[in-house]
Design a protein around this motif. Structure first.
Motif, PDB file in Angstrom:
ATOM      1  N   PRO A  50      -8.895 -22.844  14.484  1.00  0.00           N
ATOM      2  CA  PRO A  50      -9.175 -22.587  15.893  1.00  0.00           C
ATOM      3  C   PRO A  50      -8.447 -21.370  16.469  1.00  0.00           C
ATOM      4  O   PRO A  50      -8.985 -20.674  17.319  1.00  0.00           O
ATOM      5  N   ALA A  51      -7.219 -21.101  16.032  1.00  0.00           N
ATOM      6  CA  ALA A  51      -6.458 -19.959  16.537  1.00  0.00           C
ATOM      7  C   ALA A  51      -6.542 -18.751  15.605  1.00  0.00           C
ATOM      8  O   ALA A  51      -5.870 -17.749  15.830  1.00  0.00           O
ATOM      9  N   ASN A  52      -7.357 -18.842  14.550  1.00  0.00           N
ATOM     10  CA  ASN A  52      -7.463 -17.793  13.527  1.00  0.00           C
ATOM     11  C   ASN A  52      -6.110 -17.463  12.908  1.00  0.00           C
ATOM     12  O   ASN A  52      -5.855 -16.327  12.529  1.00  0.00           O
ATOM     13  N   CYS A  53      -5.249 -18.474  12.799  1.00  0.00           N
ATOM     14  CA  CYS A  53      -3.918 -18.282  12.221  1.00  0.00           C
ATOM     15  C   CYS A  53      -3.776 -18.930  10.854  1.00  0.00           C
ATOM     16  O   CYS A  53      -2.714 -18.893  10.263  1.00  0.00           O
ATOM     17  N   GLY A  54      -4.838 -19.538  10.358  1.00  0.00           N
ATOM     18  CA  GLY A  54      -4.789 -20.133   9.035  1.00  0.00           C
ATOM     19  C   GLY A  54      -4.699 -21.640   9.067  1.00  0.00           C
ATOM     20  O   GLY A  54      -4.569 -22.260  10.136  1.00  0.00           O
ATOM     21  N   GLU A  55      -4.776 -22.223   7.875  1.00  0.00           N
ATOM     22  CA  GLU A  55      -4.739 -23.679   7.759  1.00  0.00           C
ATOM     23  C   GLU A  55      -4.244 -24.089   6.387  1.00  0.00           C
ATOM     24  O   GLU A  55      -4.201 -23.282   5.458  1.00  0.00           O
ATOM     25  N   VAL A  56      -3.882 -25.366   6.282  1.00  0.00           N
ATOM     26  CA  VAL A  56      -3.539 -25.995   5.010  1.00  0.00           C
ATOM     27  C   VAL A  56      -4.705 -26.899   4.661  1.00  0.00           C
ATOM     28  O   VAL A  56      -5.193 -27.640   5.517  1.00  0.00           O
ATOM     29  N   PHE A  57      -5.175 -26.845   3.410  1.00  0.00           N
ATOM     30  CA  PHE A  57      -6.319 -27.659   3.017  1.00  0.00           C
ATOM     31  C   PHE A  57      -6.044 -28.409   1.721  1.00  0.00           C
ATOM     32  O   PHE A  57      -5.126 -28.079   0.972  1.00  0.00           O
ATOM     33  N   LYS A  58      -6.888 -29.413   1.491  1.00  0.00           N
ATOM     34  CA  LYS A  58      -6.846 -30.196   0.257  1.00  0.00           C
ATOM     35  C   LYS A  58      -8.255 -30.272  -0.300  1.00  0.00           C
ATOM     36  O   LYS A  58      -9.219 -30.430   0.458  1.00  0.00           O
ATOM     37  N   LEU A  59      -8.388 -30.143  -1.609  1.00  0.00           N
ATOM     38  CA  LEU A  59      -9.652 -30.363  -2.309  1.00  0.00           C
ATOM     39  C   LEU A  59      -9.458 -31.573  -3.221  1.00  0.00           C
ATOM     40  O   LEU A  59      -8.532 -31.600  -4.028  1.00  0.00           O
ATOM     41  N   SER A  60     -10.318 -32.570  -3.054  1.00  0.00           N
ATOM     42  CA  SER A  60     -10.220 -33.812  -3.831  1.00  0.00           C
ATOM     43  C   SER A  60     -11.423 -33.962  -4.742  1.00  0.00           C
ATOM     44  O   SER A  60     -12.560 -33.784  -4.287  1.00  0.00           O
ATOM     45  N   PRO A  61     -11.199 -34.302  -6.027  1.00  0.00           N
ATOM     46  CA  PRO A  61     -12.337 -34.503  -6.922  1.00  0.00           C
ATOM     47  C   PRO A  61     -13.112 -35.765  -6.528  1.00  0.00           C
ATOM     48  O   PRO A  61     -12.524 -36.782  -6.169  1.00  0.00           O
ATOM     49  N   TRP A  66     -16.127 -31.458  -5.458  1.00  0.00           N
ATOM     50  CA  TRP A  66     -14.859 -31.435  -4.745  1.00  0.00           C
ATOM     51  C   TRP A  66     -15.107 -31.591  -3.250  1.00  0.00           C
ATOM     52  O   TRP A  66     -16.037 -30.997  -2.710  1.00  0.00           O
ATOM     53  N   VAL A  67     -14.256 -32.380  -2.596  1.00  0.00           N
ATOM     54  CA  VAL A  67     -14.360 -32.625  -1.158  1.00  0.00           C
ATOM     55  C   VAL A  67     -13.225 -31.873  -0.456  1.00  0.00           C
ATOM     56  O   VAL A  67     -12.050 -32.039  -0.805  1.00  0.00           O
ATOM     57  N   TYR A  68     -13.584 -31.072   0.546  1.00  0.00           N
ATOM     58  CA  TYR A  68     -12.639 -30.275   1.316  1.00  0.00           C
ATOM     59  C   TYR A  68     -12.115 -31.076   2.507  1.00  0.00           C
ATOM     60  O   TYR A  68     -12.881 -31.722   3.215  1.00  0.00           O
ATOM     61  N   THR A  69     -10.786 -31.024   2.736  1.00  0.00           N
ATOM     62  CA  THR A  69     -10.166 -31.633   3.903  1.00  0.00           C
ATOM     63  C   THR A  69      -9.212 -30.632   4.542  1.00  0.00           C
ATOM     64  O   THR A  69      -8.341 -30.075   3.857  1.00  0.00           O
ATOM     65  N   ASP A  70      -9.384 -30.374   5.830  1.00  0.00           N
ATOM     66  CA  ASP A  70      -8.478 -29.524   6.600  1.00  0.00           C
ATOM     67  C   ASP A  70      -7.295 -30.390   7.010  1.00  0.00           C
ATOM     68  O   ASP A  70      -7.448 -31.339   7.776  1.00  0.00           O
ATOM     69  N   LEU A  71      -6.093 -30.092   6.494  1.00  0.00           N
ATOM     70  CA  LEU A  71      -4.913 -30.902   6.776  1.00  0.00           C
ATOM     71  C   LEU A  71      -4.152 -30.437   8.013  1.00  0.00           C
ATOM     72  O   LEU A  71      -3.548 -31.249   8.712  1.00  0.00           O
ATOM     73  N   SER A  92       7.294 -37.701  -2.051  1.00  0.00           N
ATOM     74  CA  SER A  92       6.830 -38.509  -0.918  1.00  0.00           C
ATOM     75  C   SER A  92       5.503 -38.020  -0.345  1.00  0.00           C
ATOM     76  O   SER A  92       5.007 -38.596   0.616  1.00  0.00           O
ATOM     77  N   GLY A  93       4.969 -36.934  -0.896  1.00  0.00           N
ATOM     78  CA  GLY A  93       3.705 -36.402  -0.409  1.00  0.00           C
ATOM     79  C   GLY A  93       3.838 -35.373   0.692  1.00  0.00           C
ATOM     80  O   GLY A  93       2.839 -34.936   1.260  1.00  0.00           O
ATOM     81  N   ASN A  94       5.065 -34.949   1.024  1.00  0.00           N
ATOM     82  CA  ASN A  94       5.261 -33.889   2.004  1.00  0.00           C
ATOM     83  C   ASN A  94       4.847 -32.558   1.399  1.00  0.00           C
ATOM     84  O   ASN A  94       5.036 -32.333   0.196  1.00  0.00           O
ATOM     85  N   GLY A 108       7.978 -15.297  11.259  1.00  0.00           N
ATOM     86  CA  GLY A 108       7.495 -16.201  10.230  1.00  0.00           C
ATOM     87  C   GLY A 108       8.213 -17.539  10.272  1.00  0.00           C
ATOM     88  O   GLY A 108       9.183 -17.728  11.015  1.00  0.00           O
ATOM     89  N   THR A 109       7.714 -18.467   9.467  1.00  0.00           N
ATOM     90  CA  THR A 109       8.278 -19.814   9.444  1.00  0.00           C
ATOM     91  C   THR A 109       8.283 -20.370   8.024  1.00  0.00           C
ATOM     92  O   THR A 109       7.537 -19.925   7.167  1.00  0.00           O
ATOM     93  N   VAL A 110       9.132 -21.359   7.825  1.00  0.00           N
ATOM     94  CA  VAL A 110       9.059 -22.268   6.685  1.00  0.00           C
ATOM     95  C   VAL A 110       8.636 -23.590   7.310  1.00  0.00           C
ATOM     96  O   VAL A 110       9.253 -24.052   8.263  1.00  0.00           O
ATOM     97  N   TRP A 111       7.565 -24.192   6.803  1.00  0.00           N
ATOM     98  CA  TRP A 111       6.997 -25.369   7.462  1.00  0.00           C
ATOM     99  C   TRP A 111       6.903 -26.545   6.499  1.00  0.00           C
ATOM    100  O   TRP A 111       6.956 -26.370   5.286  1.00  0.00           O
ATOM    101  N   GLU A 112       6.747 -27.734   7.098  1.00  0.00           N
ATOM    102  CA  GLU A 112       6.563 -28.980   6.353  1.00  0.00           C
ATOM    103  C   GLU A 112       5.465 -29.779   7.047  1.00  0.00           C
ATOM    104  O   GLU A 112       5.431 -29.875   8.263  1.00  0.00           O
ATOM    105  N   ILE A 113       4.574 -30.370   6.260  1.00  0.00           N
ATOM    106  CA  ILE A 113       3.570 -31.294   6.757  1.00  0.00           C
ATOM    107  C   ILE A 113       3.842 -32.641   6.096  1.00  0.00           C
ATOM    108  O   ILE A 113       3.980 -32.708   4.873  1.00  0.00           O
ATOM    109  N   THR A 114       3.920 -33.698   6.888  1.00  0.00           N
ATOM    110  CA  THR A 114       4.164 -35.020   6.354  1.00  0.00           C
ATOM    111  C   THR A 114       2.894 -35.859   6.446  1.00  0.00           C
ATOM    112  O   THR A 114       2.130 -35.708   7.397  1.00  0.00           O
ATOM    113  N   PRO A 115       2.671 -36.731   5.447  1.00  0.00           N
ATOM    114  CA  PRO A 115       1.459 -37.545   5.487  1.00  0.00           C
ATOM    115  C   PRO A 115       1.479 -38.578   6.604  1.00  0.00           C
ATOM    116  O   PRO A 115       2.483 -38.932   7.117  1.00  0.00           O
TER     117      PRO A 115
END
Length: 115
Positions: A50-61, A66-71, A92-94, A108-115
């Motif tokens: 939405p902000a054109n700043c990028g995203e983290v994604f997952k592809l699952s078999p 493969w199924v795409y998920t925007d995380l 732990s899946g982080n 810039g940043t160092v980031w973490e996404i938690t499930p």
């Protein structure tokens, strides 16, 4: 962009497209992908969301495809903008990574996404 696999085959390599990103004018997957124990692939895109700043994604078999998920969609504020390189996962899946812009000082940043 695409996600592909190179497999050894009779002394050479076989190229297979696993996933083709479509429908985005500015889709730019960045860096290499990270594989988890369940066979999911994780990565980042630069300049999408939405902000054109990028995203983290997952592809699952799933059933031979493969199924795409925007995380996560970066906002370009304290969370960062333009994720760069690749992501790593802990037990732990982080998910961890870096962004080349944004953050408190816009450096810039160092980031973490938690499930």
């Amino acid at each position: 962009g695409i996600v592909y696999e190179l497999s050894p085959s009779n002394g050479s390599w076989t190229f297979t497209v696993l996933y083709r990103f479509t429908g985005y004018n500015d889709w730019r997957p960045e860096g290499r992908l990270t594989l988890d124990a369940a066979g999911n692939l994780y990565g980042v895109s630069n300049g999408h969301g939405p902000a054109n700043c990028g995203e983290v994604f997952k592809l699952s078999p799933s059933n031979g495809s493969w199924v795409y998920t925007d995380l996560y969609d970066f906002r370009g504020t304290d969370d960062g903008c333009y994720p760069y390189g690749f992501v790593i996962l802990d037990a732990s899946g982080n998910i961890y990574g870096t962004a080349s812009e944004g953050g408190a000082l816009t450096l810039g940043t160092v980031w973490e996404i938690t499930p």
